[in-house]
Design a protein around this motif. Sequence first.
Motif, PDB file in Angstrom:
ATOM      1  N   VAL A 136      63.549  48.284  41.110  1.00 59.44           N
ATOM      2  CA  VAL A 136      62.903  48.899  39.938  1.00 59.44           C
ATOM      3  C   VAL A 136      61.455  49.195  40.306  1.00 59.44           C
ATOM      4  O   VAL A 136      60.742  48.308  40.792  1.00 59.44           O
ATOM      5  N   ILE A 137      61.050  50.444  40.087  1.00 63.69           N
ATOM      6  CA  ILE A 137      59.641  50.807  40.297  1.00 63.69           C
ATOM      7  C   ILE A 137      59.077  51.048  38.900  1.00 63.69           C
ATOM      8  O   ILE A 137      59.456  52.017  38.235  1.00 63.69           O
ATOM      9  N   TYR A 138      58.252  50.118  38.439  1.00 68.11           N
ATOM     10  CA  TYR A 138      57.744  50.176  37.062  1.00 68.11           C
ATOM     11  C   TYR A 138      56.280  50.609  37.142  1.00 68.11           C
ATOM     12  O   TYR A 138      55.439  49.870  37.635  1.00 68.11           O
ATOM     13  N   VAL A 139      56.010  51.815  36.660  1.00 67.64           N
ATOM     14  CA  VAL A 139      54.661  52.385  36.766  1.00 67.64           C
ATOM     15  C   VAL A 139      53.939  52.204  35.430  1.00 67.64           C
ATOM     16  O   VAL A 139      54.555  52.316  34.365  1.00 67.64           O
ATOM     17  N   THR A 140      52.652  51.903  35.494  1.00 73.56           N
ATOM     18  CA  THR A 140      51.868  51.732  34.260  1.00 73.56           C
ATOM     19  C   THR A 140      50.703  52.725  34.241  1.00 73.56           C
ATOM     20  O   THR A 140      50.269  53.207  35.278  1.00 73.56           O
ATOM     21  N   ARG A 141      50.217  52.968  33.054  1.00 74.15           N
ATOM     22  CA  ARG A 141      49.107  53.904  32.845  1.00 74.15           C
ATOM     23  C   ARG A 141      47.771  53.172  33.021  1.00 74.15           C
ATOM     24  O   ARG A 141      47.676  51.988  32.671  1.00 74.15           O
ATOM     25  N   LEU A 142      46.764  53.872  33.513  1.00 70.73           N
ATOM     26  CA  LEU A 142      45.403  53.315  33.521  1.00 70.73           C
ATOM     27  C   LEU A 142      44.952  53.214  32.053  1.00 70.73           C
ATOM     28  O   LEU A 142      44.886  54.228  31.352  1.00 70.73           O
ATOM     29  N   GLN A 143      44.664  51.994  31.600  1.00 62.36           N
ATOM     30  CA  GLN A 143      44.383  51.760  30.169  1.00 62.36           C
ATOM     31  C   GLN A 143      42.897  51.991  29.909  1.00 62.36           C
ATOM     32  O   GLN A 143      42.147  51.043  29.672  1.00 62.36           O
ATOM     33  N   LYS A 144      42.479  53.237  29.965  1.00 61.36           N
ATOM     34  CA  LYS A 144      41.035  53.505  29.936  1.00 61.36           C
ATOM     35  C   LYS A 144      40.375  53.025  28.637  1.00 61.36           C
ATOM     36  O   LYS A 144      39.204  52.666  28.642  1.00 61.36           O
ATOM     37  N   GLU A 145      41.142  52.955  27.567  1.00 65.43           N
ATOM     38  CA  GLU A 145      40.579  52.492  26.294  1.00 65.43           C
ATOM     39  C   GLU A 145      40.218  51.003  26.318  1.00 65.43           C
ATOM     40  O   GLU A 145      39.542  50.514  25.417  1.00 65.43           O
ATOM     41  N   ARG A 146      40.684  50.256  27.336  1.00 66.86           N
ATOM     42  CA  ARG A 146      40.398  48.812  27.396  1.00 66.86           C
ATOM     43  C   ARG A 146      39.209  48.485  28.308  1.00 66.86           C
ATOM     44  O   ARG A 146      38.833  47.326  28.448  1.00 66.86           O
ATOM     45  N   PHE A 147      38.644  49.499  28.959  1.00 67.72           N
ATOM     46  CA  PHE A 147      37.491  49.264  29.850  1.00 67.72           C
ATOM     47  C   PHE A 147      36.208  49.224  29.033  1.00 67.72           C
ATOM     48  O   PHE A 147      36.002  50.074  28.172  1.00 67.72           O
ATOM     49  N   GLN A 148      35.357  48.227  29.347  1.00 76.48           N
ATOM     50  CA  GLN A 148      34.051  48.212  28.685  1.00 76.48           C
ATOM     51  C   GLN A 148      33.155  49.289  29.277  1.00 76.48           C
ATOM     52  O   GLN A 148      32.343  49.880  28.582  1.00 76.48           O
ATOM     53  N   ASP A 149      33.336  49.539  30.580  1.00 82.25           N
ATOM     54  CA  ASP A 149      32.522  50.530  31.266  1.00 82.25           C
ATOM     55  C   ASP A 149      33.398  51.755  31.567  1.00 82.25           C
ATOM     56  O   ASP A 149      34.257  51.720  32.457  1.00 82.25           O
ATOM     57  N   GLN A 150      33.187  52.815  30.805  1.00 81.78           N
ATOM     58  CA  GLN A 150      34.035  54.005  30.961  1.00 81.78           C
ATOM     59  C   GLN A 150      33.849  54.677  32.319  1.00 81.78           C
ATOM     60  O   GLN A 150      34.748  55.354  32.812  1.00 81.78           O
ATOM     61  N   LYS A 151      32.682  54.449  32.939  1.00 78.11           N
ATOM     62  CA  LYS A 151      32.456  55.025  34.281  1.00 78.11           C
ATOM     63  C   LYS A 151      33.415  54.391  35.291  1.00 78.11           C
ATOM     64  O   LYS A 151      33.903  55.048  36.201  1.00 78.11           O
ATOM     65  N   GLN A 152      33.694  53.096  35.095  1.00 74.47           N
ATOM     66  CA  GLN A 152      34.624  52.399  35.991  1.00 74.47           C
ATOM     67  C   GLN A 152      36.043  52.969  35.818  1.00 74.47           C
ATOM     68  O   GLN A 152      36.759  53.201  36.791  1.00 74.47           O
ATOM     69  N   ALA A 153      36.400  53.233  34.569  1.00 72.29           N
ATOM     70  CA  ALA A 153      37.734  53.818  34.306  1.00 72.29           C
ATOM     71  C   ALA A 153      37.820  55.194  34.955  1.00 72.29           C
ATOM     72  O   ALA A 153      38.838  55.546  35.580  1.00 72.29           O
ATOM     73  N   GLU A 154      36.763  55.958  34.839  1.00 67.23           N
ATOM     74  CA  GLU A 154      36.732  57.315  35.403  1.00 67.23           C
ATOM     75  C   GLU A 154      36.879  57.257  36.927  1.00 67.23           C
ATOM     76  O   GLU A 154      37.617  58.041  37.530  1.00 67.23           O
TER      77      GLU A 154
END
Length: 385
Positions: free
Chosen positions: A241-259
């Motif tokens: 099973v290859i289970y892929v997840t989304r980058l949870q950008k809404e949970r980052f305190q620093d949006q630059k890090q998510a970017e």
Amino acid sequence: MQAIFYLGWSGYRLGVSVAALVGRDLVSLLDFDRRELETIFRTADKMQHFTRKCGGQLKNYVMATIFFEPSTRTRLSFETSMHRLGGSVIGFAEPGVSSVAKGETLADTIRMVESYADVIVLRHKIEGSAKFAAEIAGVPVLNGGDGSQHHPSQTLTDLYTIRKEFGEIDGRKILLLGDLQHTRSASSLAYGLGHYKGITMFLVSPQNLRMRPEITDYLDNSGVKYVEGEDPANFISQADVIYVTRLQKERFQDQKQAEALKGSYTLTRDLLERSPKDAIVLHHLPRIEEIPLEVDYTSKARYFQQAANGVPVRMAFLYLSIYHSKYHPVKNLEPRSTTSEMRRCANSNCISNQPREPITPALKEVTSKGEHVLQCQYCGRYTKE
Ligand code: CP
């Protein structure tokens, strides 16, 4: 009490022990044992007959969906499930249309909604909110996702899909790819897989998105083998099973890090070709760019079937939990202090750190990798002593 239950419609006999699930909350996979999971899956098999045709089993029952975060699948599949079972649905899809916008607390909201509905489905960004709501409510509370911590109805759907595809869950090798630090579907799946034997997990993520220690400690204690890494190419040839997840950008305190992390992992068609012939690809959805469209047209893509399986699974849980349950108002709920000198959970996103909710932190001493830490019984996170 052991009960052999007969579904009283269309002559379908369920023939499973259901009594243990009557009136049960669905807060976390940690609250269930393997036998109870099997009861849910066998009931979901029976519910497949009713996903397009109303069976009427929950006629006159009311479900409230109170969602404080966006959702397509969880809310709509719970609502579809209740409608297919003949019940009714009330609720809100975003807090701005409820009295929460005027400053009402979660505790007061739950006390109101329990008097209108037989079951409450709650999604909230605050971790531990479903556990807290379940303590207050006299009706079952089903966790539609709390922060980065639990998403049990998603995990029931995921495990059901794996069971359906492979016949059994024991012995599966699961590559979990992506944002393992923030994705509740990933932590919840790890908690679910801990109930099974011979599981191997390949936990593949960028270095700073690794799975949190309370979850890897749980895997260690449950006998799940796991390897952590950064390159899916090193593991994909071994994965069922290859289970892929989304980058949870809404949970980052620093949006630059998510970017900066955007696009840091992708399951390309070329990469997928290195997986075993019978491997399947799952994703909790929504997917953004971590699974390109070209993968949809491969024989391994199962994420849309996985989401569709959410209906019979949620029908099963609703049915098992509320069909015979009675409203038990919570009596003598002691007002709980919020004294400032009390040792607090370090997680500012924990329900026990919301100053207006009547709750004290419940910190338990545990050992993690030889070190004493305190674990919050609401959000599950560690606080160093
Ligand atoms: N998988 C999932 O939770 O999807 P939604 O956010 O659309 O409910």
